[in-house]
Design a protein around this motif. Structure first.
Motif, short mmCIF file in Angstrom:
data_model
loop_
_atom_site.label_atom_id
_atom_site.label_comp_id
_atom_site.label_asym_id
_atom_site.label_seq_id
_atom_site.Cartn_x
_atom_site.Cartn_y
_atom_site.Cartn_z
N ILE A 27 5.39 -9.20 9.34
CA ILE A 27 6.76 -8.67 9.32
C ILE A 27 6.73 -7.15 9.20
CG2 ILE A 27 8.85 -8.57 7.90
CD1 ILE A 27 8.53 -11.56 7.44
N GLY A 28 5.74 -6.61 8.54
CA GLY A 28 5.61 -5.16 8.43
C GLY A 28 5.24 -4.49 9.73
N ILE A 29 4.59 -5.22 10.64
CA ILE A 29 4.20 -4.65 11.93
C ILE A 29 5.38 -4.61 12.90
CG2 ILE A 29 2.74 -5.07 13.96
CD1 ILE A 29 0.63 -6.11 12.06
N LEU A 30 6.31 -5.53 12.78
CA LEU A 30 7.41 -5.64 13.73
C LEU A 30 8.26 -4.37 13.88
CD1 LEU A 30 8.58 -9.30 13.15
CD2 LEU A 30 7.27 -8.39 15.05
N TRP A 48 11.97 9.17 16.15
CA TRP A 48 12.27 9.61 14.80
C TRP A 48 12.45 8.42 13.86
CZ3 TRP A 48 16.54 8.34 11.95
CH2 TRP A 48 17.61 7.77 12.65
N MET A 49 12.71 7.24 14.39
CA MET A 49 12.87 6.05 13.55
C MET A 49 11.56 5.64 12.87
SD MET A 49 15.95 4.98 13.31
CE MET A 49 15.78 3.30 12.82
N LEU A 50 10.44 6.22 13.31
CA LEU A 50 9.17 5.94 12.63
C LEU A 50 9.22 6.40 11.18
CD1 LEU A 50 6.39 6.75 15.23
CD2 LEU A 50 6.94 4.56 14.22
N PHE A 51 10.00 7.43 10.90
CA PHE A 51 10.12 7.89 9.51
C PHE A 51 10.81 6.86 8.63
CE2 PHE A 51 9.83 12.00 11.80
CZ PHE A 51 8.64 12.41 11.23
N VAL A 52 11.58 5.99 9.24
CA VAL A 52 12.23 4.91 8.50
C VAL A 52 11.34 3.67 8.48
CG1 VAL A 52 14.26 3.41 8.44
CG2 VAL A 52 14.51 5.80 9.10
N ALA A 53 10.70 3.37 9.61
CA ALA A 53 9.93 2.14 9.74
C ALA A 53 8.56 2.21 9.08
CB ALA A 53 9.76 1.79 11.22
N LEU A 54 7.97 3.40 9.03
CA LEU A 54 6.61 3.51 8.51
C LEU A 54 6.49 3.20 7.01
CD1 LEU A 54 3.92 4.02 9.80
CD2 LEU A 54 4.11 6.40 9.15
N PRO A 55 7.39 3.69 6.16
CA PRO A 55 7.27 3.28 4.75
C PRO A 55 7.44 1.78 4.54
CG PRO A 55 8.66 5.21 4.94
CD PRO A 55 8.40 4.74 6.33
N PHE A 56 8.33 1.18 5.31
CA PHE A 56 8.49 -0.28 5.23
C PHE A 56 7.20 -0.99 5.66
CE2 PHE A 56 9.57 -4.32 7.26
CZ PHE A 56 10.11 -4.99 6.17
#
Length: 108
Positions: A27-30, A48-56
């Protein structure tokens, strides 16, 4: 009628912990895959959404790794299989190492 008590029933707790660890790490990879897909197909500004997705992703990988370690310990005590816990541990560890390398700049 007597119950068959010659063989104890196999315990499957290690497998359950391993399956849960693999699911959590997956689920963390999705979100990362989704952001790369959107940036490649829809608009490059989705990056830019990597800044939101990467910590998750890092958090889910860490939780999956810890659940994999718990699964290995439980599988060892139950005498069960190690495949699912090891898969969850490896998936979570690789996820954390790759994300950390990308953030530190040595994996670009």
């Amino acid at each position: 009628m007597t119950a068959d008590v010659s063989r104890p029933r196999p315990r499957r707790r290690g497998r359950a912990w391993g399956v849960i660890a693999t699911i959590v790490a997956s689920i963390g990879i999705l979100p990362i895959v989704l952001v790369f897909f959107l940036a490649a197909t829809v608009d490059p500004l989705w990056g830019w959404m990597l800044f939101v997705a990467l910590p998750f992703s890092i958090g889910a990988g860490a939780v999956g790794g810890v659940l994999g370690i718990i699964g290995l310990v439980v599988a060892r005590s139950d005498g069960g299989g190690y495949a699912w816990p090891a898969a969850g541990l490896v998936l979570g560890a690789v996820q954390v190492v790759v994300a950390n390398g990308w953030l530190d700049g040595w994996l670009v």
